[in-house]
Design a protein around this motif. Structure first.
Motif, PDB file in Angstrom:
ATOM      1  N   THR A   7       0.822  -1.209   0.000  1.00  0.00           N
ATOM      2  CA  THR A   7       0.000   0.000   0.000  1.00  0.00           C
ATOM      3  C   THR A   7       0.856   1.260   0.000  1.00  0.00           C
ATOM      4  O   THR A   7       1.914   1.301   0.645  1.00  0.00           O
ATOM      5  CB  THR A   7      -0.963   0.009   1.204  1.00  0.00           C
ATOM      6  OG1 THR A   7      -1.728   1.225   1.206  1.00  0.00           O
ATOM      7  CG2 THR A   7      -0.228  -0.117   2.525  1.00  0.00           C
ATOM      8  N   PHE A  10      -0.526   3.901   4.939  1.00  0.00           N
ATOM      9  CA  PHE A  10      -1.053   3.053   6.015  1.00  0.00           C
ATOM     10  C   PHE A  10      -1.020   3.866   7.301  1.00  0.00           C
ATOM     11  O   PHE A  10      -0.204   4.776   7.446  1.00  0.00           O
ATOM     12  CB  PHE A  10      -0.204   1.781   6.144  1.00  0.00           C
ATOM     13  CG  PHE A  10      -0.883   0.664   6.884  1.00  0.00           C
ATOM     14  CD1 PHE A  10      -1.950  -0.009   6.326  1.00  0.00           C
ATOM     15  CD2 PHE A  10      -0.447   0.290   8.150  1.00  0.00           C
ATOM     16  CE1 PHE A  10      -2.591  -1.050   7.002  1.00  0.00           C
ATOM     17  CE2 PHE A  10      -1.073  -0.741   8.847  1.00  0.00           C
ATOM     18  CZ  PHE A  10      -2.149  -1.414   8.262  1.00  0.00           C
ATOM     19  N   LEU A  22      -6.063  -0.872   6.002  1.00  0.00           N
ATOM     20  CA  LEU A  22      -6.191  -1.342   7.379  1.00  0.00           C
ATOM     21  C   LEU A  22      -7.408  -2.250   7.537  1.00  0.00           C
ATOM     22  O   LEU A  22      -7.327  -3.331   8.139  1.00  0.00           O
ATOM     23  CB  LEU A  22      -6.299  -0.147   8.321  1.00  0.00           C
ATOM     24  CG  LEU A  22      -6.553  -0.474   9.800  1.00  0.00           C
ATOM     25  CD1 LEU A  22      -5.401  -1.280  10.383  1.00  0.00           C
ATOM     26  CD2 LEU A  22      -6.776   0.809  10.601  1.00  0.00           C
ATOM     27  N   ALA A  25      -6.780  -5.652   5.946  1.00  0.00           N
ATOM     28  CA  ALA A  25      -5.935  -6.505   6.786  1.00  0.00           C
ATOM     29  C   ALA A  25      -6.723  -7.077   7.957  1.00  0.00           C
ATOM     30  O   ALA A  25      -6.617  -8.269   8.284  1.00  0.00           O
ATOM     31  CB  ALA A  25      -4.724  -5.716   7.280  1.00  0.00           C
ATOM     32  N   VAL A  36       0.262  -9.706   5.479  1.00  0.00           N
ATOM     33  CA  VAL A  36       1.376  -8.851   5.895  1.00  0.00           C
ATOM     34  C   VAL A  36       1.252  -7.569   5.081  1.00  0.00           C
ATOM     35  O   VAL A  36       0.917  -7.616   3.895  1.00  0.00           O
ATOM     36  CB  VAL A  36       2.747  -9.516   5.636  1.00  0.00           C
ATOM     37  CG1 VAL A  36       3.877  -8.507   5.760  1.00  0.00           C
ATOM     38  CG2 VAL A  36       2.974 -10.664   6.596  1.00  0.00           C
ATOM     39  N   VAL A  37       1.505  -6.436   5.701  1.00  0.00           N
ATOM     40  CA  VAL A  37       1.424  -5.144   5.026  1.00  0.00           C
ATOM     41  C   VAL A  37       2.827  -4.630   4.739  1.00  0.00           C
ATOM     42  O   VAL A  37       3.709  -4.701   5.610  1.00  0.00           O
ATOM     43  CB  VAL A  37       0.649  -4.113   5.877  1.00  0.00           C
ATOM     44  CG1 VAL A  37       0.752  -2.713   5.282  1.00  0.00           C
ATOM     45  CG2 VAL A  37      -0.810  -4.523   6.013  1.00  0.00           C
ATOM     46  N   ALA A  39       4.446  -0.987   3.529  1.00  0.00           N
ATOM     47  CA  ALA A  39       4.038   0.414   3.374  1.00  0.00           C
ATOM     48  C   ALA A  39       5.244   1.329   3.557  1.00  0.00           C
ATOM     49  O   ALA A  39       6.246   0.947   4.181  1.00  0.00           O
ATOM     50  CB  ALA A  39       2.959   0.763   4.397  1.00  0.00           C
ATOM     51  N   PRO A  48       3.267   4.693  14.692  1.00  0.00           N
ATOM     52  CA  PRO A  48       2.508   3.742  13.877  1.00  0.00           C
ATOM     53  C   PRO A  48       1.311   3.202  14.643  1.00  0.00           C
ATOM     54  O   PRO A  48       1.287   3.179  15.875  1.00  0.00           O
ATOM     55  CB  PRO A  48       3.535   2.633  13.598  1.00  0.00           C
ATOM     56  CG  PRO A  48       4.870   3.304  13.769  1.00  0.00           C
ATOM     57  CD  PRO A  48       4.669   4.322  14.843  1.00  0.00           C
ATOM     58  N   ALA A  52      -2.511  -2.309  14.547  1.00  0.00           N
ATOM     59  CA  ALA A  52      -2.378  -3.012  13.273  1.00  0.00           C
ATOM     60  C   ALA A  52      -2.594  -4.502  13.523  1.00  0.00           C
ATOM     61  O   ALA A  52      -1.982  -5.081  14.426  1.00  0.00           O
ATOM     62  CB  ALA A  52      -1.010  -2.761  12.670  1.00  0.00           C
ATOM     63  N   CYS A  54      -1.756  -7.144  11.896  1.00  0.00           N
ATOM     64  CA  CYS A  54      -0.817  -8.092  11.321  1.00  0.00           C
ATOM     65  C   CYS A  54       0.554  -7.420  11.241  1.00  0.00           C
ATOM     66  O   CYS A  54       0.670  -6.205  11.463  1.00  0.00           O
ATOM     67  CB  CYS A  54      -1.286  -8.531   9.935  1.00  0.00           C
ATOM     68  SG  CYS A  54      -1.302  -7.201   8.711  1.00  0.00           S
ATOM     69  N   VAL A  56       3.644  -5.366   9.929  1.00  0.00           N
ATOM     70  CA  VAL A  56       3.781  -4.273   8.963  1.00  0.00           C
ATOM     71  C   VAL A  56       5.265  -4.080   8.681  1.00  0.00           C
ATOM     72  O   VAL A  56       6.059  -3.863   9.607  1.00  0.00           O
ATOM     73  CB  VAL A  56       3.171  -2.962   9.489  1.00  0.00           C
ATOM     74  CG1 VAL A  56       3.365  -1.838   8.458  1.00  0.00           C
ATOM     75  CG2 VAL A  56       1.689  -3.144   9.813  1.00  0.00           C
ATOM     76  N   HIS A  58       7.915  -1.715   6.990  1.00  0.00           N
ATOM     77  CA  HIS A  58       8.074  -0.353   6.497  1.00  0.00           C
ATOM     78  C   HIS A  58       9.316  -0.265   5.608  1.00  0.00           C
ATOM     79  O   HIS A  58      10.386  -0.757   5.985  1.00  0.00           O
ATOM     80  CB  HIS A  58       8.200   0.638   7.648  1.00  0.00           C
ATOM     81  CG  HIS A  58       6.918   0.892   8.360  1.00  0.00           C
ATOM     82  ND1 HIS A  58       6.761   0.722   9.729  1.00  0.00           N
ATOM     83  CD2 HIS A  58       5.707   1.289   7.902  1.00  0.00           C
ATOM     84  CE1 HIS A  58       5.524   1.000  10.073  1.00  0.00           C
ATOM     85  NE2 HIS A  58       4.866   1.353   8.995  1.00  0.00           N
TER      86      HIS A  58
END
Length: 375
Positions: A7, A10, A22, A25, A36-37, A39, A48, A52, A54, A56, A58
């Protein structure tokens, strides 16, 4: 399914792309899947989202010049490594532009199916910020989304635009709304007295304060007797809007239950931007029981039933916005009827319902890949 959500934004970012990613997820976790994200890293010093659902990942990022609230991802090996380490079944690309393009390329190299979610009217932004470049924007959109196994459009207008400009394999996928948090009974009379101490009718706008949103179109509403305009949100246009909207109250950024209380305390919701692929704040206003004034363009065409849940007006027409607000201000019965009809319209549009639709789209893409391999 093991899903990597790539994405462009986030939480802690506050915008439609971040919110949708969000919620996606969260729903995948609720249904027993493993997301899994990936971002862009948030600005230094920001916190952050602690909630969340799951992991993340970065990737390094820099602020967009002239619009520091937007972070742009830098090249990084973390993206491809995450696809491999997570053993992704499918890659979900949320509004692919920079990081999403790299995600698409990595998915292609690794042979992983990709579903691209169209959320940002890049062609409209090109017109707004550069005065040109619309054709180039569509070439980029066509290139990125044409490589996906499936593109999901949030509204019928977006779907038509994508197909008209040669994007293949497009399906409709709308957005959900939190009807438990956003509801009419959160109306707060103390807040209303604070915002409108003389009992004015409150006309609210919620969203980013940026040129493409054209919030200055509310200037005429600011001039109506007995009307108080309240602006929720932040962005680079705020200083100019504070000058252009005399008497308006600027509340800055609000989220969560606080935002729900503000929404429900409005009498009318007005949206002005003509480049919305969906327009989540219109749907949130409807969940809050508000009549809506919005441009007859883009996503609002699917959301607002003119003369039943609100009033659609010609885009970029300040007089039309003013006149629509005036007509609703003069008729409490009409406001109540529109608000009740809007609430009834969105009650079934939960994130769980649209999340299940998304999982169905994933399943069809995976089945199509298996069929192609077997052939």
């Amino acid at each position: 399914m093991r899903v990597v959500i790539v994405t462009e934004s986030f939480p802690p970012d506050v915008n439609g792309v971040a919110h949708c990613a969000l919620q996606t997820a969260r729903h995948l976790v609720d249904r027993g899947h493993a997301p899994v994200v990936v971002a862009p890293a948030p600005a230094p010093g920001s916190k952050p989202d602690a909630f969340a659902p799951c992991p993340v990942v970065h990737v390094p990022s820099l602020p967009l010049p002239g619009y520091p609230q937007v972070r742009v991802a830098l090249p990084s090996r973390r993206l491809a490594a995450t696809l491999v380490e997570h053993r992704a079944d499918v890659v979900h690309l949320a509004s692919p532009f920079v990081l999403g393009v790299r995600g698409m390329a990595a998915a292609a190299r690794l042979g992983i199916p990709a579903v691209a979610v169209y959320q940002t009217d890049l062609a409209g932004y090109a017109r707004t910020y550069m005065g040109a470049g619309e054709a180039a924007a569509w070439r980029r959109i066509r290139s990125v989304h044409g490589a996906a196994d499936l593109t999901l459009a949030p509204s019928s207008t977006s779907l038509h635009d994508l197909e008209t400009h040669g994007v293949p394999r497009v399906k409709l996928w709308p957005r959900g709304v939190d009807t438990e948090r956003l509801r009419p009974d959160r109306r707060d009379e103390a807040l209303r007295r604070e915002l409108a101490p003389n009992g004015e009718l409150i006309v609210g706008y919620v969203g980013r304060l940026a040129p493409e949103k054209q919030v200055e179109l509310l200037a005429g509403a600011c001039g109506l007797a007995g009307v108080r305009v309240v602006i929720v949100g932040d962005g680079p246009s705020r200083p100019g809007l504070e000058q252009a909207l005399p008497g308006a109250v600027f509340l800055g950024r609000r989220t969560g239950d606080d935002l729900a209380r503000v929404f429900a305390s409005f009498d009318v919701f007005a949206h002005t931007g003509p480049f919305e692929t969906f327009c989540q704040t219109v749907q949130e206003a409807m969940a809050s029981g508000l009549p809506v004034v919005a441009p007859a363009a883009g996503g609002p065409l699917d959301l607002v039933a003119h003369g039943r849940t609100g009033l659609l007006v010609p885009p970029r027409d300040p007089a039309a916005v003013r006149d629509a607000v005036r007509s609703l201000a003069a008729d409490a019965g009409l406001r109540a009827a529109f608000g009740a009809a809007g609430r009834a319209t969105v009650e079934g549009r939960t994130w769980a319902a649209v999340g299940d639709q998304l999982i169905g789209h994933y399943a069809k893409v995976l089945a199509g890949r298996r069929t192609a391999v077997a052939a």
